[in-house]
Design a protein around this motif. Sequence first.
Motif, mmCIF file in Angstrom:
data_model
loop_
_atom_site.group_PDB
_atom_site.id
_atom_site.type_symbol
_atom_site.label_atom_id
_atom_site.label_comp_id
_atom_site.label_asym_id
_atom_site.label_seq_id
_atom_site.Cartn_x
_atom_site.Cartn_y
_atom_site.Cartn_z
ATOM 1 N N PHE A 15 5.892 7.232 -23.485
ATOM 2 C CA PHE A 15 4.971 6.904 -24.571
ATOM 3 C C PHE A 15 3.839 6.018 -24.058
ATOM 4 N N ILE A 16 4.195 4.973 -23.310
ATOM 5 C CA ILE A 16 3.175 4.062 -22.772
ATOM 6 C C ILE A 16 2.297 4.785 -21.762
ATOM 7 N N ARG A 17 2.900 5.614 -20.936
ATOM 8 C CA ARG A 17 2.139 6.353 -19.926
ATOM 9 C C ARG A 17 1.117 7.275 -20.572
ATOM 10 N N ARG A 18 1.453 7.809 -21.727
ATOM 11 C CA ARG A 18 0.579 8.786 -22.364
ATOM 12 C C ARG A 18 -0.496 8.164 -23.254
ATOM 13 N N PHE A 19 -0.188 7.036 -23.895
ATOM 14 C CA PHE A 19 -1.096 6.519 -24.913
ATOM 15 C C PHE A 19 -1.744 5.172 -24.594
ATOM 16 N N ALA A 20 -1.307 4.462 -23.577
ATOM 17 C CA ALA A 20 -1.942 3.186 -23.241
ATOM 18 C C ALA A 20 -3.331 3.460 -22.657
ATOM 19 N N PRO A 21 -4.352 2.777 -23.152
ATOM 20 C CA PRO A 21 -5.727 3.092 -22.738
ATOM 21 C C PRO A 21 -5.972 2.993 -21.232
ATOM 22 N N THR A 22 -5.421 1.990 -20.573
ATOM 23 C CA THR A 22 -5.671 1.868 -19.140
ATOM 24 C C THR A 22 -4.990 2.990 -18.370
ATOM 25 N N ASN A 23 -3.824 3.408 -18.813
ATOM 26 C CA ASN A 23 -3.141 4.507 -18.131
ATOM 27 C C ASN A 23 -3.875 5.825 -18.333
ATOM 28 N N VAL A 24 -4.407 6.039 -19.521
ATOM 29 C CA VAL A 24 -5.189 7.260 -19.772
ATOM 30 C C VAL A 24 -6.432 7.271 -18.885
ATOM 31 N N LEU A 25 -7.098 6.124 -18.781
ATOM 32 C CA LEU A 25 -8.292 6.032 -17.939
ATOM 33 C C LEU A 25 -7.944 6.226 -16.468
ATOM 34 N N LEU A 26 -6.864 5.630 -16.011
ATOM 35 C CA LEU A 26 -6.472 5.792 -14.615
ATOM 36 C C LEU A 26 -6.045 7.228 -14.312
ATOM 37 N N ASP A 27 -5.410 7.891 -15.267
ATOM 38 C CA ASP A 27 -5.080 9.303 -15.064
ATOM 39 C C ASP A 27 -6.344 10.143 -14.935
ATOM 40 N N ALA A 28 -7.356 9.831 -15.743
ATOM 41 C CA ALA A 28 -8.626 10.563 -15.642
ATOM 42 C C ALA A 28 -9.318 10.274 -14.314
ATOM 43 N N ILE A 29 -9.232 9.049 -13.847
ATOM 44 C CA ILE A 29 -9.861 8.684 -12.575
ATOM 45 C C ILE A 29 -9.163 9.378 -11.411
ATOM 46 N N HIS A 30 -7.861 9.561 -11.503
ATOM 47 C CA HIS A 30 -7.122 10.186 -10.406
ATOM 48 C C HIS A 30 -7.204 11.708 -10.416
ATOM 49 N N SER A 31 -7.939 12.297 -11.359
ATOM 50 C CA SER A 31 -8.155 13.745 -11.328
ATOM 51 C C SER A 31 -9.254 14.057 -10.307
ATOM 52 N N ARG A 32 -9.432 15.312 -9.972
ATOM 53 C CA ARG A 32 -10.443 15.690 -8.972
ATOM 54 C C ARG A 32 -11.846 15.314 -9.438
ATOM 55 N N ARG A 33 -12.153 15.546 -10.700
ATOM 56 C CA ARG A 33 -13.490 15.229 -11.212
ATOM 57 C C ARG A 33 -13.728 13.729 -11.340
ATOM 58 N N GLY A 34 -12.658 12.948 -11.495
ATOM 59 C CA GLY A 34 -12.816 11.529 -11.733
ATOM 60 C C GLY A 34 -12.724 10.656 -10.504
ATOM 61 N N LEU A 35 -12.455 11.246 -9.336
ATOM 62 C CA LEU A 35 -12.285 10.437 -8.131
ATOM 63 C C LEU A 35 -13.529 9.621 -7.801
ATOM 64 N N LYS A 36 -14.697 10.147 -8.128
ATOM 65 C CA LYS A 36 -15.931 9.425 -7.798
ATOM 66 C C LYS A 36 -16.105 8.166 -8.650
ATOM 67 N N TRP A 37 -15.350 8.046 -9.748
ATOM 68 C CA TRP A 37 -15.474 6.888 -10.621
ATOM 69 C C TRP A 37 -14.445 5.806 -10.308
ATOM 70 N N GLY A 38 -13.628 6.005 -9.287
ATOM 71 C CA GLY A 38 -12.593 5.035 -8.959
ATOM 72 C C GLY A 38 -13.138 3.711 -8.479
ATOM 73 N N THR A 39 -14.134 3.758 -7.604
ATOM 74 C CA THR A 39 -14.691 2.519 -7.069
ATOM 75 C C THR A 39 -15.467 1.739 -8.136
ATOM 76 N N PRO A 40 -16.321 2.388 -8.954
ATOM 77 C CA PRO A 40 -16.961 1.611 -10.030
ATOM 78 C C PRO A 40 -15.960 1.095 -11.070
ATOM 79 N N ALA A 41 -14.829 1.786 -11.229
ATOM 80 C CA ALA A 41 -13.825 1.326 -12.197
ATOM 81 C C ALA A 41 -13.169 0.027 -11.761
ATOM 82 N N MET A 42 -13.309 -0.309 -10.480
ATOM 83 C CA MET A 42 -12.780 -1.600 -10.022
ATOM 84 C C MET A 42 -13.457 -2.761 -10.745
#
Length: 110
Positions: A15-42
Amino acid sequence: MFGFGLAIAARLYHFIRRFAPTNVLLDAIHSRRGLKWGTPAMLLAIPYGLAAVYCAGLFEAGDGGWLSLLSLLSLWNALKFLVAGPGTLLALLNVRRREGISNQLPPPAH
């Protein structure tokens, strides 16, 4: 009894993995399209760190005890974003290297 506790913990984790905002954002960042946003997300670690310090200060001043949990949660989220930046940068470099190698291969002969 142990199985029941394990089942509750597994459901809570998912439940937390699916609905917690930071986990949702980190899952999106770890996708192929989101990898470029990992460094600015720091940079999101900065407000989380400031929130942790603020809540810890309020807790030390004698306000509610629940602020220590909020401080710990903010600190945990800051650390997640700090680790995600270099990790996604390395993953992006690895993906780009593999894509470059596959683009240099000659087309298969029929």
